[in-house]
Design a protein around this motif. Sequence first.
Motif, PDB file in Angstrom:
ATOM      1  N   ALA A   1      42.137   3.620   4.653  1.00 36.54           N
ATOM      2  CA  ALA A   1      42.806   4.692   5.394  1.00 36.54           C
ATOM      3  C   ALA A   1      42.045   6.010   5.309  1.00 36.54           C
ATOM      4  CB  ALA A   1      44.237   4.880   4.907  1.00 36.54           C
ATOM      5  N   GLU A   2      41.482   6.300   4.120  1.00 35.26           N
ATOM      6  CA  GLU A   2      40.768   7.573   3.957  1.00 35.26           C
ATOM      7  C   GLU A   2      39.512   7.639   4.824  1.00 35.26           C
ATOM      8  OE1 GLU A   2      39.446   4.596   1.072  1.00 35.26           O
ATOM      9  OE2 GLU A   2      41.422   5.470   1.314  1.00 35.26           O
ATOM     10  N   ALA A   3      38.971   6.487   5.193  1.00 35.47           N
ATOM     11  CA  ALA A   3      37.791   6.439   6.055  1.00 35.47           C
ATOM     12  C   ALA A   3      38.174   6.352   7.533  1.00 35.47           C
ATOM     13  CB  ALA A   3      36.917   5.245   5.669  1.00 35.47           C
ATOM     14  N   GLY A   4      39.484   6.300   7.806  1.00 36.68           N
ATOM     15  CA  GLY A   4      39.947   6.262   9.187  1.00 36.68           C
ATOM     16  C   GLY A   4      40.052   4.872   9.793  1.00 36.68           C
TER      17      GLY A   4
END
Length: 77
Positions: free
Chosen positions: A61-64
């Motif tokens: 999620a943090e990398a999209g």
Amino acid sequence: MKGTRKLSEKERQAYLEGLKRYHQKGIPIYIDDEELAESEWGKIFEVQEDGSFYMSDYVGAEAGCLTEIRFDKVKYR
């Protein structure tokens, strides 16, 4: 646990519906390192006698780009 509250049944159902939408888009849902049936997902809301509970991790999620959702049991001290 200080500062926490239990989710209402309506909130639990809304959360599970959200997980279901992710799952329908091909995102695997793991609980204790296993892909369990959707009917077993409700166990993520259970607090065990020893104080352990499930914590979520939205992998990628943090990398999209969400790749999986994991729920692992952690112990509250």
